[in-house]
Scaffold this active site. Structure first.
Site, PDB file in Angstrom:
ATOM      1  CB  SER A  59      -0.903   0.024   1.240  1.00 27.81           C
ATOM      2  OG  SER A  59      -1.633  -1.168   1.347  1.00 27.81           O
TER       3      SER A  59
HETATM    4  N1  SAH Z   1      -0.881  -5.066   3.719  1.00 31.15           N
HETATM    5  C1  SAH Z   1      -0.055  -5.425   2.585  1.00 31.15           C
HETATM    6  C2  SAH Z   1      -0.682  -5.105   1.254  1.00 31.15           C
HETATM    7  C3  SAH Z   1      -1.869  -5.964   0.986  1.00 31.15           C
HETATM    8  S1  SAH Z   1      -2.228  -6.290  -0.703  1.00 31.15           S
HETATM    9  C4  SAH Z   1       1.327  -4.819   2.709  1.00 31.15           C
HETATM   10  O1  SAH Z   1       1.600  -4.110   3.671  1.00 31.15           O
HETATM   11  O2  SAH Z   1       2.160  -5.107   1.839  1.00 31.15           O
HETATM   12  C5  SAH Z   1      -3.645  -7.285  -0.398  1.00 31.15           C
HETATM   13  C6  SAH Z   1      -3.329  -8.712  -0.042  1.00 31.15           C
HETATM   14  O3  SAH Z   1      -4.543  -9.330   0.361  1.00 31.15           O
HETATM   15  C7  SAH Z   1      -2.800  -9.544  -1.198  1.00 31.15           C
HETATM   16  O4  SAH Z   1      -1.554 -10.081  -0.879  1.00 31.15           O
HETATM   17  C8  SAH Z   1      -3.866 -10.616  -1.395  1.00 31.15           C
HETATM   18  O5  SAH Z   1      -3.338 -11.876  -1.801  1.00 31.15           O
HETATM   19  C9  SAH Z   1      -4.492 -10.689  -0.015  1.00 31.15           C
HETATM   20  N2  SAH Z   1      -5.849 -11.232   0.050  1.00 31.15           N
HETATM   21  C10 SAH Z   1      -6.882 -11.072  -0.797  1.00 31.15           C
HETATM   22  N3  SAH Z   1      -7.973 -11.700  -0.345  1.00 31.15           N
HETATM   23  C11 SAH Z   1      -7.643 -12.279   0.838  1.00 31.15           C
HETATM   24  C12 SAH Z   1      -8.346 -13.069   1.809  1.00 31.15           C
HETATM   25  N4  SAH Z   1      -9.619 -13.419   1.633  1.00 31.15           N
HETATM   26  N5  SAH Z   1      -7.667 -13.475   2.925  1.00 31.15           N
HETATM   27  C13 SAH Z   1      -6.366 -13.146   3.094  1.00 31.15           C
HETATM   28  N6  SAH Z   1      -5.650 -12.413   2.224  1.00 31.15           N
HETATM   29  C14 SAH Z   1      -6.282 -11.971   1.103  1.00 31.15           C
END
Ligand code: SAH
Length: 222
Positions: A59
């Protein structure tokens, strides 16, 4: 511009808009370059989301600061993050709260994030692979929940249930590629929500999220 110069410029900007100095301090202490692909190290302190592979993103620092400060963390809090991604947000949470459970659906990302958090000595952050139910009900209730993937308009019921009384949740809800960032608070009487503004996250996948769709997501976001 050197990484240090970029870092100072970014944090000067964030300190102007984010009121909680502890959040800024925690973010300064976590090297963001450690969480992005090596060829992009020089861009680590731009205020932008960046690709981390597998169609996912780390993010934007401003959004990380905004979401983290909205959680109003205490050092003893137990926190759930949904969407570990690179592990960057989890590292910041680990500096501000007691126990962090962070769940990720893509095993390779979970593995890399676990290694990064371990290398930084952040032993209070536990990376788990996502299971059948959204979140991590086994360790509920949580004092705070942060969802870092975009949910559909309806706030997932299973996450509301994992939030303790007095708990705070920050969650992007809305469209597949553009959302409204909501802060939800749970009291003894029920839940209240307010908007923190527009945001863009990759989709939350699963039963209470969006359908998995190979490719596309990143091209639309960046
Ligand atoms: N917080 C992260 C960025 C998140 S990007 C950072 O600091 O880098 C969003 C992430 O959510 C992705 O890696 C994706 O694979 C994950 N994601 C999507 N749906 C999900 C779910 N149902 N449960 C867990 N993770 C999920």
């Amino acid at each position: 511009m050197s990484l240090d110069t970029a870092k100072n410029a970014l944090f000067a900007k964030l300190a102007g808009v984010i009121r909680d100095p502890r959040v800024i301090e925690a973010m300064r202490a976590v090297p963001r370059e450690f969480f992005v692909p090596s060829e992009d190290h020089h861009l680590a302190y731009e205020d932008e989301a960046m690709s981390i592979g597998q169609g996912q993103t780390i993010s934007q620092p401003y959004i990380v600061a905004l979401m983290t400060s909205a959680l109003e963390l205490r050092q003893t809090d137990k926190v759930l993050e949904v969407g570990t991604g690179s592990g960057y947000q989890a590292a910041i949470l680990a500096r501000l709260a007691g126990t962090i459970i962070t769940v990720e659906r893509l095993p390779l990302l979970a593995q890399e994030a676990r290694r990064r958090l371990g290398d930084l000595g952040l032993t209070n952050a536990d990376v788990r692979e996502a299971g059948e139910v959204l979140g991590f009900p086994e360790k509920a209730p949580y004092d705070a929940i942060i969802v870092t993937a975009g949910a559909p308009p309806k706030i997932p019921q299973s996450l509301l249930g994992q939030l303790g009384f007095g708990g705070r949740m920050v969650i992007p809800v809305g469209g597949r590629y553009e959302q409204d960032l909501l802060k939800v608070q749970r009291t003894l009487e029920g839940y209240s929500t307010r908007s923190l503004g527009p945001c863009r996250f990759v989709p939350l996948i699963g039963d209470e999220g969006w359908e998995d769709e190979v490719g596309g997501a990143l091209d639309d976001l960046l």
